[in-house]
Design an enzyme around this catalytic site. Structure first.
Site, mmCIF file in Angstrom:
data_model
loop_
_atom_site.group_PDB
_atom_site.id
_atom_site.type_symbol
_atom_site.label_atom_id
_atom_site.label_comp_id
_atom_site.label_asym_id
_atom_site.label_seq_id
_atom_site.Cartn_x
_atom_site.Cartn_y
_atom_site.Cartn_z
ATOM 1 N N LYS A 121 -5.361 12.858 -12.677
ATOM 2 C CA LYS A 121 -6.235 11.727 -12.396
ATOM 3 C C LYS A 121 -6.829 11.136 -13.674
ATOM 4 O O LYS A 121 -7.076 9.929 -13.749
ATOM 5 C CB LYS A 121 -7.346 12.142 -11.428
ATOM 6 C CG LYS A 121 -6.883 12.283 -9.986
ATOM 7 C CD LYS A 121 -6.333 10.980 -9.433
ATOM 8 C CE LYS A 121 -6.035 11.044 -7.947
ATOM 9 N NZ LYS A 121 -5.496 9.774 -7.422
ATOM 10 N N VAL A 133 -14.402 12.765 -0.262
ATOM 11 C CA VAL A 133 -13.954 12.020 0.916
ATOM 12 C C VAL A 133 -13.218 12.980 1.839
ATOM 13 O O VAL A 133 -12.352 13.736 1.394
ATOM 14 C CB VAL A 133 -13.000 10.868 0.525
ATOM 15 C CG1 VAL A 133 -12.636 10.040 1.759
ATOM 16 C CG2 VAL A 133 -13.605 9.990 -0.547
ATOM 17 N N ILE A 153 0.848 -1.192 0.000
ATOM 18 C CA ILE A 153 0.000 0.000 0.000
ATOM 19 C C ILE A 153 0.881 1.238 0.000
ATOM 20 O O ILE A 153 1.698 1.441 0.906
ATOM 21 C CB ILE A 153 -0.934 0.029 1.226
ATOM 22 C CG1 ILE A 153 -1.827 -1.218 1.253
ATOM 23 C CG2 ILE A 153 -1.790 1.303 1.218
ATOM 24 C CD1 ILE A 153 -2.717 -1.302 2.481
ATOM 25 N N TYR A 188 -4.797 18.811 -11.362
ATOM 26 C CA TYR A 188 -5.172 17.608 -10.614
ATOM 27 C C TYR A 188 -6.102 16.728 -11.447
ATOM 28 O O TYR A 188 -5.921 15.506 -11.510
ATOM 29 C CB TYR A 188 -5.853 17.994 -9.298
ATOM 30 C CG TYR A 188 -6.338 16.794 -8.518
ATOM 31 C CD1 TYR A 188 -5.424 15.922 -7.931
ATOM 32 C CD2 TYR A 188 -7.694 16.546 -8.367
ATOM 33 C CE1 TYR A 188 -5.867 14.822 -7.221
ATOM 34 C CE2 TYR A 188 -8.146 15.434 -7.661
ATOM 35 C CZ TYR A 188 -7.222 14.580 -7.088
ATOM 36 O OH TYR A 188 -7.655 13.474 -6.386
#
Length: 248
Positions: free
Chosen positions: A140, A169, A16, A136
């Site tokens: 992505k 989030v 991770i 950004y």
């Protein structure tokens, strides 16, 4: 008695990136909770950010790295700094590609042309661009294109390429975006109930725990109030200074 998902995950090595906080740390905890037997973890942690990694399992390697995904500022072209551009592409896109390049040869040495799971965390921002987030969103979007192409390149193997695209989030994401200004970061979430890192972690582990022939290739996850990235059908509005809403 172990669940079917727990049995499928037994003996896996879980790597991770960005495991210091947010979605990364929640994902590590969720893997450990779901399949506590014989999991091995390799966690990439940001320098200076410590966690109680020993809570996860006995077989653990912690490596120091920089964040795996972030956004800097709300500037619009031509006022975006070169430093912010480089940081956003390096962390969100180039780092992800480099990690894939490092791990994939290990997967491809396994039988049937290769085995393993590559789970990339994208964003709704990679599907729908918004003002003040152009770099950004581009970073992505590149993650999404890379994941799609990689899945096609590996179609003759048993390597699964999974992309999970969260909506809003609440993590340290907004604090980083606003250069440490917590009051601005808190305002992003003040009129709504965002997703939590644990919400996304549950989906990640669920996808990893499917039968090998099942590929949850593409998932988009919204909180209940969100229909798209920015617009009249969401509960929040742009701030007075026209800063955009913030997403992971």
């Amino acid at each position: 008695m172990a669940t079917a998902m727990a049995k499928r995950l037994e003996g896996k090595t879980i790597v991770i990136t960005g495991a210091s906080s947010g979605i990364g740390w929640s994902t590590a905890k969720e893997f450990a909770r779901t399949s506590p037997k014989n999991l091995k973890f390799i966690l990439l942690l940001s320098p200076g950010k410590e966690r109680s990694e020993s809570l996860l399992c006995d077989q653990l390697i912690c490596l120091r790295s920089y964040d795996s995904g972030l956004v800097k500022g709300v500037a619009k072209s031509p006022n975006i700094t070169a430093e912010d551009i480089n940081i956003m592409f390096s962390t969100n896109t180039i780092g992800l590609i480099n990690m894939t390049q490092a791990i994939l040869p290990i997967f491809k040495k396994r039988d049937q042309g290769g085995r393993g799971d590559i789970i990339n965390i994208g964003s709704i921002a990679g599907r729908e661009a918004y003002p003040g987030g152009s770099v950004y969103c581009a970073a992505k979007a590149a993650v999404r294109s890379f994941s799609d192409a990689l899945r096609k390149e590996l179609i003759a193997t048993r390597v699964r390429v999974i992309e999970i695209d969260p909506g809003q989030v609440e993590t340290e994401f907004s604090i980083v975006r606003f250069y440490g200004d917590k009051s601005q970061a808190d305002a992003v979430y003040s009129a709504c109930e965002p997703l939590t890192p644990d919400d996304i972690a549950e989906v990640i582990v669920f996808a990893a725990g499917r039968r090998e022939n099942v590929v949850i290739a593409d998932t988009m996850i919204f909180p209940n109030h969100q229909l798209h990235i920015a617009g009249l059908l969401t509960l929040y509005t742009y701030q007075v200074d026209n800063s955009p809403p913030t997403f992971s």
